[in-house]
Design a protein around this motif. Structure first.
Motif, PDB file in Angstrom:
ATOM      1  N   GLU A 172      -6.520  -0.655  -1.393  1.00  0.00           N
ATOM      2  CA  GLU A 172      -5.885  -0.847  -2.703  1.00  0.00           C
ATOM      3  C   GLU A 172      -6.825  -0.401  -3.830  1.00  0.00           C
ATOM      4  O   GLU A 172      -6.386   0.192  -4.820  1.00  0.00           O
ATOM      5  CB  GLU A 172      -5.520  -2.329  -2.898  1.00  0.00           C
ATOM      6  CG  GLU A 172      -4.448  -2.858  -1.957  1.00  0.00           C
ATOM      7  CD  GLU A 172      -3.045  -2.751  -2.556  1.00  0.00           C
ATOM      8  OE1 GLU A 172      -2.911  -2.119  -3.630  1.00  0.00           O
ATOM      9  OE2 GLU A 172      -2.096  -3.284  -1.970  1.00  0.00           O
ATOM     10  N   VAL A 217       0.846  -1.202   0.000  1.00  0.00           N
ATOM     11  CA  VAL A 217       0.000   0.000   0.000  1.00  0.00           C
ATOM     12  C   VAL A 217       0.878   1.247   0.000  1.00  0.00           C
ATOM     13  O   VAL A 217       0.648   2.206  -0.748  1.00  0.00           O
ATOM     14  CB  VAL A 217      -0.948  -0.006   1.213  1.00  0.00           C
ATOM     15  CG1 VAL A 217      -1.665   1.329   1.336  1.00  0.00           C
ATOM     16  CG2 VAL A 217      -1.976  -1.134   1.073  1.00  0.00           C
ATOM     17  N   VAL A 218       1.902   1.230   0.834  1.00  0.00           N
ATOM     18  CA  VAL A 218       2.809   2.381   0.910  1.00  0.00           C
ATOM     19  C   VAL A 218       3.505   2.588  -0.426  1.00  0.00           C
ATOM     20  O   VAL A 218       3.622   3.708  -0.922  1.00  0.00           O
ATOM     21  CB  VAL A 218       3.827   2.173   2.048  1.00  0.00           C
ATOM     22  CG1 VAL A 218       4.927   3.231   1.985  1.00  0.00           C
ATOM     23  CG2 VAL A 218       3.129   2.202   3.399  1.00  0.00           C
ATOM     24  N   PRO A 246       4.439   8.517   2.752  1.00  0.00           N
ATOM     25  CA  PRO A 246       3.600   7.402   3.222  1.00  0.00           C
ATOM     26  C   PRO A 246       4.357   6.492   4.190  1.00  0.00           C
ATOM     27  O   PRO A 246       5.568   6.296   4.048  1.00  0.00           O
ATOM     28  CB  PRO A 246       3.247   6.667   1.927  1.00  0.00           C
ATOM     29  CG  PRO A 246       3.539   7.623   0.825  1.00  0.00           C
ATOM     30  CD  PRO A 246       4.649   8.472   1.306  1.00  0.00           C
ATOM     31  N   TYR A 247       3.629   5.931   5.143  1.00  0.00           N
ATOM     32  CA  TYR A 247       4.289   5.050   6.107  1.00  0.00           C
ATOM     33  C   TYR A 247       3.259   4.092   6.695  1.00  0.00           C
ATOM     34  O   TYR A 247       2.044   4.316   6.616  1.00  0.00           O
ATOM     35  CB  TYR A 247       4.943   5.863   7.228  1.00  0.00           C
ATOM     36  CG  TYR A 247       3.941   6.531   8.143  1.00  0.00           C
ATOM     37  CD1 TYR A 247       3.303   7.707   7.771  1.00  0.00           C
ATOM     38  CD2 TYR A 247       3.611   5.973   9.383  1.00  0.00           C
ATOM     39  CE1 TYR A 247       2.363   8.298   8.586  1.00  0.00           C
ATOM     40  CE2 TYR A 247       2.674   6.568  10.210  1.00  0.00           C
ATOM     41  CZ  TYR A 247       2.060   7.740   9.800  1.00  0.00           C
ATOM     42  OH  TYR A 247       1.130   8.331  10.613  1.00  0.00           O
ATOM     43  N   VAL A 248       3.755   3.010   7.286  1.00  0.00           N
ATOM     44  CA  VAL A 248       2.924   2.047   8.004  1.00  0.00           C
ATOM     45  C   VAL A 248       3.281   2.154   9.488  1.00  0.00           C
ATOM     46  O   VAL A 248       4.449   1.986   9.847  1.00  0.00           O
ATOM     47  CB  VAL A 248       3.172   0.612   7.510  1.00  0.00           C
ATOM     48  CG1 VAL A 248       2.299  -0.371   8.269  1.00  0.00           C
ATOM     49  CG2 VAL A 248       2.911   0.505   6.020  1.00  0.00           C
ATOM     50  N   ARG A 256       2.498   1.822  -3.398  1.00  0.00           N
ATOM     51  CA  ARG A 256       1.566   2.358  -4.409  1.00  0.00           C
ATOM     52  C   ARG A 256       1.242   3.820  -4.116  1.00  0.00           C
ATOM     53  O   ARG A 256       1.063   4.625  -5.037  1.00  0.00           O
ATOM     54  CB  ARG A 256       0.310   1.520  -4.465  1.00  0.00           C
ATOM     55  CG  ARG A 256       0.538   0.114  -4.999  1.00  0.00           C
ATOM     56  CD  ARG A 256      -0.770  -0.560  -5.299  1.00  0.00           C
ATOM     57  NE  ARG A 256      -1.482   0.153  -6.360  1.00  0.00           N
ATOM     58  CZ  ARG A 256      -2.795   0.125  -6.529  1.00  0.00           C
ATOM     59  NH1 ARG A 256      -3.547  -0.574  -5.705  1.00  0.00           N
ATOM     60  NH2 ARG A 256      -3.349   0.791  -7.515  1.00  0.00           N
ATOM     61  N   MET A 257       1.174   4.178  -2.847  1.00  0.00           N
ATOM     62  CA  MET A 257       0.959   5.595  -2.527  1.00  0.00           C
ATOM     63  C   MET A 257       2.121   6.428  -3.019  1.00  0.00           C
ATOM     64  O   MET A 257       1.939   7.533  -3.554  1.00  0.00           O
ATOM     65  CB  MET A 257       0.787   5.778  -1.017  1.00  0.00           C
ATOM     66  CG  MET A 257      -0.626   5.569  -0.538  1.00  0.00           C
ATOM     67  SD  MET A 257      -0.906   6.340   1.059  1.00  0.00           S
ATOM     68  CE  MET A 257      -0.155   5.144   2.125  1.00  0.00           C
ATOM     69  N   GLU A 258       3.329   5.931  -2.860  1.00  0.00           N
ATOM     70  CA  GLU A 258       4.497   6.665  -3.343  1.00  0.00           C
ATOM     71  C   GLU A 258       4.463   6.798  -4.862  1.00  0.00           C
ATOM     72  O   GLU A 258       4.802   7.845  -5.422  1.00  0.00           O
ATOM     73  CB  GLU A 258       5.784   5.949  -2.900  1.00  0.00           C
ATOM     74  CG  GLU A 258       6.036   6.044  -1.402  1.00  0.00           C
ATOM     75  CD  GLU A 258       7.201   5.172  -0.948  1.00  0.00           C
ATOM     76  OE1 GLU A 258       7.730   5.427   0.142  1.00  0.00           O
ATOM     77  OE2 GLU A 258       7.558   4.222  -1.677  1.00  0.00           O
ATOM     78  N   LEU A 262      -6.631   3.241  -4.139  1.00  0.00           N
ATOM     79  CA  LEU A 262      -5.363   3.628  -4.771  1.00  0.00           C
ATOM     80  C   LEU A 262      -5.439   3.447  -6.282  1.00  0.00           C
ATOM     81  O   LEU A 262      -4.855   4.226  -7.049  1.00  0.00           O
ATOM     82  CB  LEU A 262      -4.214   2.798  -4.198  1.00  0.00           C
ATOM     83  CG  LEU A 262      -3.728   3.212  -2.814  1.00  0.00           C
ATOM     84  CD1 LEU A 262      -2.751   2.179  -2.253  1.00  0.00           C
ATOM     85  CD2 LEU A 262      -3.064   4.574  -2.863  1.00  0.00           C
ATOM     86  N   LEU A 291      -3.502   4.132   7.092  1.00  0.00           N
ATOM     87  CA  LEU A 291      -3.392   4.079   5.636  1.00  0.00           C
ATOM     88  C   LEU A 291      -4.642   4.661   4.985  1.00  0.00           C
ATOM     89  O   LEU A 291      -4.559   5.327   3.942  1.00  0.00           O
ATOM     90  CB  LEU A 291      -3.150   2.646   5.168  1.00  0.00           C
ATOM     91  CG  LEU A 291      -1.789   2.061   5.571  1.00  0.00           C
ATOM     92  CD1 LEU A 291      -1.708   0.590   5.196  1.00  0.00           C
ATOM     93  CD2 LEU A 291      -0.651   2.837   4.918  1.00  0.00           C
TER      94      LEU A 291
END
Lengths: 165, 309
Positions: free
Chosen positions: B191, A23-24, B3-5, A26-28, B194, B27
């Motif tokens: 997803e 997910v990260v 972005p980060y988790v 794809r966000m980037e 996204l 997220l």
């Protein structure tokens, strides 16, 4: 779109990390895809050198409506001439934001384009930013040509990185 | 935005539902934040150097139209700069009557070199199939020594026809007997958002060129392109007598040449023509835009609007 590693049966921590990391990633990707350029174009049919017209007749000023990175200020000519052009903050300051001058002089031997890049300014940092709410001015000076040199096009080439802020 | 988790997981530890929820919630917020950055800006310049009270309305009008019915863009900020040797009030009116008239007052200043500015921060949508126009007129006899309008345009990529819904996720709790499938469903929802975000790539921008008194000499604008530009549509306006035709061409190394002509009608008419919508050609090389007159006579005003994404 489904996760890269389906989470079935016993949830494996490594699989969970992989799916979240995707997910990260794809966000980037999406943020980078949002780097978009645009141009502020100023057209001058003719600029004399003797006498040189007032700045108001050979410049274009605009207010930035969002933060953007300055890529270049380009000058296009239709024939041999010598031009100087610059980008300044439009409030009377003689220096550009961080106290350096963004200007160039070029002798064209024929029709063509010359780019004023940040790398052309010896004291400039790697990235020049134009800021939301600030007014800027592109100015051109014809250094040769007598009664009239033109047409001339100035173009400020900017890039927005909104999705990466 | 980086972005980060928030949390990572270890097979040697118990699976903590709260930490999973933290990741999903974080997220979700980050993707929503990214999707909220849906606007892109550009500047369209209209030059009216030399226009007078005797100039036709068509010569004093700044036209623009959206490149397609499903394309959403608006002029949200208009700047006007005028220098004149006349002490005069100049009115700028919009074809959309919801936009109030803007008046800029100039005063005689030796040589007519003082710039007088006006601006309006009221948004007006750009229609497709017809023109949004801004027309400038002095209230009495006067000449604009130098004058230009800058229309600041905002495009909303979230309203260009495709779905742009943000993610919708749920919280997990200890009663869930299918933890894996439930967690996967939340990540799938993020997803999918996204994917919608990635598909909304039509960041419409435009630039314009105004040329006055175009006769025998062609005007070329060479635009260094980047990977961030795809040519989408070109519209051109010709204010000229019949027989003075405006030829417009756009060429680039990897572009199928775009070429069209807008015939002059008379100096009171904004004749318009253009390339089809959604051309969307990649221009990885320098693009040259050329305006020239074919036929005979002088084109009082040639105005070209180039939309790209």
């Amino acid at each position: 779109m489904t996760v890269p590693v389906p989470l079935t049966g016993v949830v494996d921590a490594d699989d969970l990390n992989t799916d979240f990391d995707n997910v990260v990633f794809r966000m980037e990707q999406n943020a980078t895809a949002g780097d978009k350029d645009r141009r502020v174009v100023a057209y001058f049919p003719s600029i004399a050198t003797g006498p040189l017209p007032d700045v108001s007749m050979r410049s274009l000023a605009w207010t930035q409506v969002d933060d953007a990175e300055l890529i270049s200020v380009d000058a296009h000519v239709s024939g041999a001439t010598t031009l100087s052009w610059s980008l300044t903050v439009d409030n009377g300051d003689t220096s550009f934001l961080l106290d350096y001058t963004f200007a160039k002089t070029n002798t064209f031997v024929a029709a063509g384009v010359s780019r004023l890049l940040t790398s052309d300014v010896a004291t400039a940092p790697g990235v020049l930013s134009l800021l939301d709410g600030v007014r800027y001015r592109m100015t051109v000076t014809a250094n040769s040509g007598g009664a009239g040199v033109g047409p001339i096009v100035l173009e400020a080439y900017l890039q927005s990185k909104r999705r990466r802020r | 935005m980086i972005p980060y988790v928030p949390n990572r997981f270890d097979n040697l530890a118990n699976l903590d539902v709260e930490r999973i929820n933290e990741n999903v919630d974080s997220l979700n917020r980050q993707v929503r934040d990214s999707m909220s950055r849906r606007y892109h800006y550009s500047e369209a310049v209209f030059v009216f150097d030399g226009i007078t009270n005797a100039s036709t309305a068509a010569e004093r009008t700044f036209p623009i139209r959206a490149p397609g019915a499903s394309n959403t863009a608006e002029v949200f900020f208009l700047e006007v700069v005028i220098t004149s040797v006349s002490t005069m009030d100049w009115d700028i009116t919009c074809s959309d009557t919801n936009w109030p008239t803007l008046t800029v007052a100039t005063a005689f200043s030796g040589g007519g070199t003082t710039e007088y500015r006006g601006q309006r921060n009221i948004s007006v949508p750009i229609p497709a199939g017809s023109d949004l126009t801004f027309t400038i007129a002095p209230q009495a006899a006067a000449t604009a020594t130098r004058g230009y309008m800058i229309a600041h345009i905002r495009s909303d990529r979230g309203r260009q026809g495709s779905s742009f819904l943000p993610p919708a996720t749920s919280q997990l709790n200890s009663l869930s007997s299918t933890a894996g499938a439930t967690v996967e469903a939340q990540i799938d929802a993020i997803e999918d958002a996204l994917t919608r975000d990635a598909n909304a790539l039509l960041d419409l921008r435009c630039f314009t060129v105004t040329v006055r008194s175009l006769a025998g000499t062609a005007v070329s604008v060479q635009l260094p392109a980047s990977n961030a530009l795809s040519l989408y549509r070109i519209d051109a306006y010709n204010v000229a007598p019949a027989g003075a035709n405006l030829d417009v061409s756009a060429t680039a190394a990897d572009l199928s040449t775009i070429s069209f002509t807008v015939n002059g009608v008379n100096t009171s008419t904004l004749a318009v023509g253009g390339s089809g919508p959604g051309v969307d050609e990649e221009t990885a090389q320098t693009m040259t835009l050329q305006l020239s007159r074919s036929g005979a006579g002088t084109i009082a005003m040639a105005h070209v609007v180039v939309w790209y994404s």
